[in-house]
Design a protein around this motif. Structure first.
Motif, PDB file in Angstrom:
ATOM      1  N   ARG A 150      55.433 118.226  -7.537  1.00 17.48           N
ATOM      2  CA  ARG A 150      56.832 117.663  -8.145  1.00 17.48           C
ATOM      3  C   ARG A 150      57.284 118.280  -9.036  1.00 17.48           C
ATOM      4  O   ARG A 150      58.631 118.688  -9.270  1.00 17.48           O
ATOM      5  N   GLN A 151      56.615 119.297  -9.821  1.00 17.65           N
ATOM      6  CA  GLN A 151      57.066 120.221 -10.493  1.00 17.65           C
ATOM      7  C   GLN A 151      57.794 121.231 -10.369  1.00 17.65           C
ATOM      8  O   GLN A 151      59.016 121.847 -10.710  1.00 17.65           O
ATOM      9  N   PHE A 160      65.319 122.602  -8.031  1.00 13.30           N
ATOM     10  CA  PHE A 160      66.586 122.235  -8.120  1.00 13.30           C
ATOM     11  C   PHE A 160      67.195 122.407  -9.303  1.00 13.30           C
ATOM     12  O   PHE A 160      68.552 122.378  -9.445  1.00 13.30           O
ATOM     13  N   VAL A 161      66.570 122.494 -10.415  1.00 19.33           N
ATOM     14  CA  VAL A 161      67.255 122.921 -11.742  1.00 19.33           C
ATOM     15  C   VAL A 161      67.797 124.523 -11.595  1.00 19.33           C
ATOM     16  O   VAL A 161      68.959 124.450 -12.189  1.00 19.33           O
ATOM     17  N   ASP A 162      67.164 125.283 -10.870  1.00 19.33           N
ATOM     18  CA  ASP A 162      67.696 126.484 -10.484  1.00 19.33           C
ATOM     19  C   ASP A 162      68.892 126.585  -9.626  1.00 19.33           C
ATOM     20  O   ASP A 162      69.815 127.179 -10.069  1.00 19.33           O
ATOM     21  N   TRP A 163      68.830 125.740  -8.687  1.00 24.42           N
ATOM     22  CA  TRP A 163      69.902 125.358  -7.543  1.00 24.42           C
ATOM     23  C   TRP A 163      70.964 125.115  -8.488  1.00 24.42           C
ATOM     24  O   TRP A 163      72.137 125.131  -8.126  1.00 24.42           O
ATOM     25  N   PHE A 169      60.055 110.514 -11.132  1.00 20.22           N
ATOM     26  CA  PHE A 169      59.092 110.719 -10.224  1.00 20.22           C
ATOM     27  C   PHE A 169      57.668 111.297 -10.727  1.00 20.22           C
ATOM     28  O   PHE A 169      56.747 111.304  -9.961  1.00 20.22           O
ATOM     29  N   LEU A 170      57.569 111.955 -11.919  1.00 21.72           N
ATOM     30  CA  LEU A 170      56.320 112.404 -12.418  1.00 21.72           C
ATOM     31  C   LEU A 170      55.629 111.203 -13.320  1.00 21.72           C
ATOM     32  O   LEU A 170      56.165 110.165 -13.652  1.00 21.72           O
ATOM     33  N   THR A 171      54.329 111.575 -13.587  1.00 21.55           N
ATOM     34  CA  THR A 171      53.588 110.446 -14.240  1.00 21.55           C
ATOM     35  C   THR A 171      53.962 110.748 -15.881  1.00 21.55           C
ATOM     36  O   THR A 171      54.497 111.957 -15.963  1.00 21.55           O
ATOM     37  N   PRO A 172      53.687 109.882 -16.702  1.00 24.37           N
ATOM     38  CA  PRO A 172      53.963 110.148 -18.120  1.00 24.37           C
ATOM     39  C   PRO A 172      53.166 111.587 -18.538  1.00 24.37           C
ATOM     40  O   PRO A 172      53.782 112.284 -19.378  1.00 24.37           O
ATOM     41  N   THR A 173      51.907 111.802 -18.059  1.00 20.55           N
ATOM     42  CA  THR A 173      51.149 113.047 -18.351  1.00 20.55           C
ATOM     43  C   THR A 173      51.809 114.415 -18.016  1.00 20.55           C
ATOM     44  O   THR A 173      52.175 115.066 -18.438  1.00 20.55           O
TER      45      THR A 173
END
Length: 269
Positions: free
Chosen positions: A76-77, A83-86, A246-250
């Motif tokens: 997911r990272q 997407f940030v790059d795009w 969509f990421l976990t807190p960690t």
């Protein structure tokens, strides 16, 4: 060894064998009772064949391959980074500038979605098509997991059937108590095999397939949000914030720390 399926199988068989040794049960009874294997293995296969059409059963070899060699999905990272790059390219050069990046995308779902937004399709159309694709994928995955889930339900019951057959045979040795005791012990081998295969093999495999499906679906939903955000022309900060849910807190903390580290390196350079 990273594959938990192999680890689970080894531990399952070790627990069975060591448990029988500690209880003083003869290990030879597992080998010297072919009737139990016929009833459990062949019976389970027969039940599954009755319950599912051939088009579903044809997927079983592929499903076995999946549980022993889990498909490599993008993290997911990594998806957020792409997407940030795009989004940055889109805001500088326009959406058509992403056309050169399409062939670099290996994921078929993401590539298809990217082509649709570059071709100028309506956002609602892109959203509906991608969600229908995800829904179809979920249905396929559910049918595969259900095969093993049903096998896990049939096997223990067939174990009881095997025990009943064994006890019927044991009643023919009432005149010889030693032979009777041996036959009764053998009768319960079928029950043991039924419970073991049902709850150590088939149900866990079904659960693993469900978990793999859920992970893939969540990743695709994340891609849908990213694609629609790029099509809308949102900023890199906004798309990162949107996809970070969509990421976990960690994972969010780790990603934030990585971003701070990258900014410090750029500043020092």
């Amino acid at each position: 060894m990273k594959n938990t399926t192999v680890i689970g199988l080894i531990l399952g068989f070790v627990s069975l064998i060591v448990g029988m040794i500690l209880k003083g049960a003869p290990l030879g009874s597992l080998i010297s009772n072919p009737a139990a294997y016929v009833i459990i293995v062949v019976g389970t296969i027969a039940s599954v064949c009755m319950a599912f059409p051939m088009r579903d059963l044809a997927k079983v070899p592929k499903l076995f391959k999946l549980i022993f060699s889990e498909p490599k999905l993008l993290s997911r990272q990594e998806v957020i980074g792409m997407f940030v790059d795009w989004a940055s390219i889109t805001r500088r050069e326009g959406l058509l500038a992403l056309e050169a990046r399409v062939e670099e995308i290996e994921d078929p779902f993401l590539k298809s979605g990217m082509r649709m937004i570059i071709d100028g399709n309506d956002q609602d159309f892109v959203h509906d098509v991608l969600l229908e694709d995800i829904s179809a994928t979920e249905d396929r995955h559910k049918s595969g997991a259900l095969i093993f889930s049903q096998a896990g339900m049939y096997a223990p019951t067939l174990g009881v059937l095997g025990a009943v057959v064994g006890l019927i045979a044991a009643l023919g040795h009432l005149e010889d108590m030693g032979e009777l005791a041996h036959a009764v012990a053998g009768a319960f081998v079928a029950t043991l095999l039924g419970i073991f295969t049902g709850y150590v093999l088939w149900h866990p495999i079904a659960n693993k397939l469900k978990r793999m499906s859920k992970r893939e679906v969540q990743l695709k939903l994340m891609m849908v949000e990213g694609l629609l955000s790029i099509q809308s022309g949102v900023s890199t900060t906004a798309i990162q914030q949107k996809l970070s849910v969509f990421l976990t807190p960690t994972e969010r903390v780790a990603m934030a720390e990585k971003g701070d580290s990258d900014r410090e390196q750029k500043a020092s350079a």
